[in-house]
Design a protein around this motif. Structure first.
Motif, mmCIF file in Angstrom:
data_model
loop_
_atom_site.group_PDB
_atom_site.id
_atom_site.type_symbol
_atom_site.label_atom_id
_atom_site.label_comp_id
_atom_site.label_asym_id
_atom_site.label_seq_id
_atom_site.Cartn_x
_atom_site.Cartn_y
_atom_site.Cartn_z
ATOM 1 N N LEU A 1 0.900 33.543 1.397
ATOM 2 C CA LEU A 1 0.971 33.506 2.820
ATOM 3 C C LEU A 1 1.538 32.447 3.386
ATOM 4 C CD1 LEU A 1 -2.313 35.508 4.018
ATOM 5 C CD2 LEU A 1 0.170 36.397 4.003
ATOM 6 N N GLY B 1 5.354 33.813 -3.027
ATOM 7 C CA GLY B 1 4.540 35.147 -2.492
ATOM 8 C C GLY B 1 3.259 34.931 -1.761
ATOM 9 N N CYS C 1 7.464 32.239 0.700
ATOM 10 C CA CYS C 1 6.178 32.679 1.295
ATOM 11 C C CYS C 1 6.160 33.945 2.241
ATOM 12 C CB CYS C 1 5.295 31.680 2.157
ATOM 13 S SG CYS C 1 4.550 30.390 1.122
ATOM 14 N N ARG C 2 5.179 34.744 2.595
ATOM 15 C CA ARG C 2 5.104 35.547 3.234
ATOM 16 C C ARG C 2 5.048 35.348 4.822
ATOM 17 N NH1 ARG C 2 0.584 39.151 1.556
ATOM 18 N NH2 ARG C 2 -0.157 37.453 0.343
ATOM 19 N N ASN D 1 2.983 34.968 8.117
ATOM 20 C CA ASN D 1 1.719 34.823 8.605
ATOM 21 C C ASN D 1 1.393 34.186 9.773
ATOM 22 O OD1 ASN D 1 -1.388 34.612 8.148
ATOM 23 N ND2 ASN D 1 -0.957 32.598 7.714
#
Length: 256
Positions: free
Chosen positions: A228, A226, A246-247, A249
């Motif tokens: 960035l 979760g 990951c998100r 970015n």
């Protein structure tokens, strides 16, 4: 697609982001590309008014949010033109000078690309964070590197000069053996599944990731579920490492 771009069937071979290099011969052949010159993409960059009046030009943000048509197997002329004009370095610290070249015949807006590069690199969240460095765009004279927008085929050719293979996953690269940072025009035009419809952020990531290589940064992985994604993660390909996702970015220093 512009007539100069010839569609060719390329072997699909996944590769990491590769570097491109420019040589004196290619640069000598290049003619300047107007910073805001019309092209196949910019001619349609407007929207009609509700009352049917004159078309209203799209804003920078609206252009950056759009996808543009380009074949994944496109192989262009191999000749480059330099985007004309000059953008001063707005920040503090070490001044890095760069040139923007666009492959001749690409049906994409070279002026938009140059503007995106300058805005992205000089954002406080980018590589000049904290006044470490600032970026100046030049169109003549010496430069520290050349950011180049090129068709997938030409990108692969230049990246191979540095021993890099971009044909698998159709990616971009920094060609360390040359002065060119190569941005794959297919990815610039069409994006990647990892970013969905967020074309603006994806394009910022492309610029920051490849310039990050030029500045000496290596690839990174997702370290926490979760979180960035590090900008140096290969986000065009994936957002998951060892079960951790990951998100997306686009920034080296996102601030959150």
């Amino acid at each position: 697609m512009a007539a100069a771009v010839v569609t060719a069937v390329l072997a699909v071979v996944v590769a990491g982001q590769v570097e491109d290099g420019g040589d004196a011969t290619a640069q000598a052949r290049a003619s300047e590309v107007p910073h805001r010159g019309p092209d196949a993409a910019s001619r349609s960059d407007s929207r009609p008014t509700p009352d049917g009046g004159a078309a209203v030009p799209l804003s920078y943000e609206e252009k950056m949010a759009r996808r543009y048509p380009l074949d994944a197997n496109a192989h262009g002329s191999g000749d480059f033109g330099t985007v004309g004009g000059h953008d001063a370095a707005p920040g503090k610290g070490e001044v890095l000078r760069y040139r923007v070249d666009v492959e001749k015949g690409l049906p994409l807006d070279g002026g938009l690309f140059a503007e995106a590069v300058h805005r992205t690199l000089n954002d406080e969240r980018s590589w000049g964070h904290g006044g470490v460095r600032t970026f100046e765009r030049v169109s003549s004279g010496p430069s520290d590197f050349v950011i180049t927008l090129a068709s997938p085929g030409t990108t692969a050719t230049w990246c191979a000069k540095s021993g890099l293979d971009t044909t698998e996953d159709n990616v971009s690269c920094d060609s360390a053996a040359t002065d060119r940072v190569m941005i794959n025009a297919y990815r610039w035009a069409q994006g990647a599944q990892t970013y969905g419809d967020d074309m603006h952020s994806y394009r910022q990531m492309l610029i920051n990731h490849e310039v990050g290589h030029r500045l000496g940064h290596d690839h990174e992985t997702c370290e926490a579920q979760g979180a960035l994604a590090p900008v140096m993660m290969q986000q065009t390909k994936f957002l998951t490492t060892d079960g951790r996702t990951c998100r997306p970015n686009p920034w080296p220093h996102p601030g959150r």
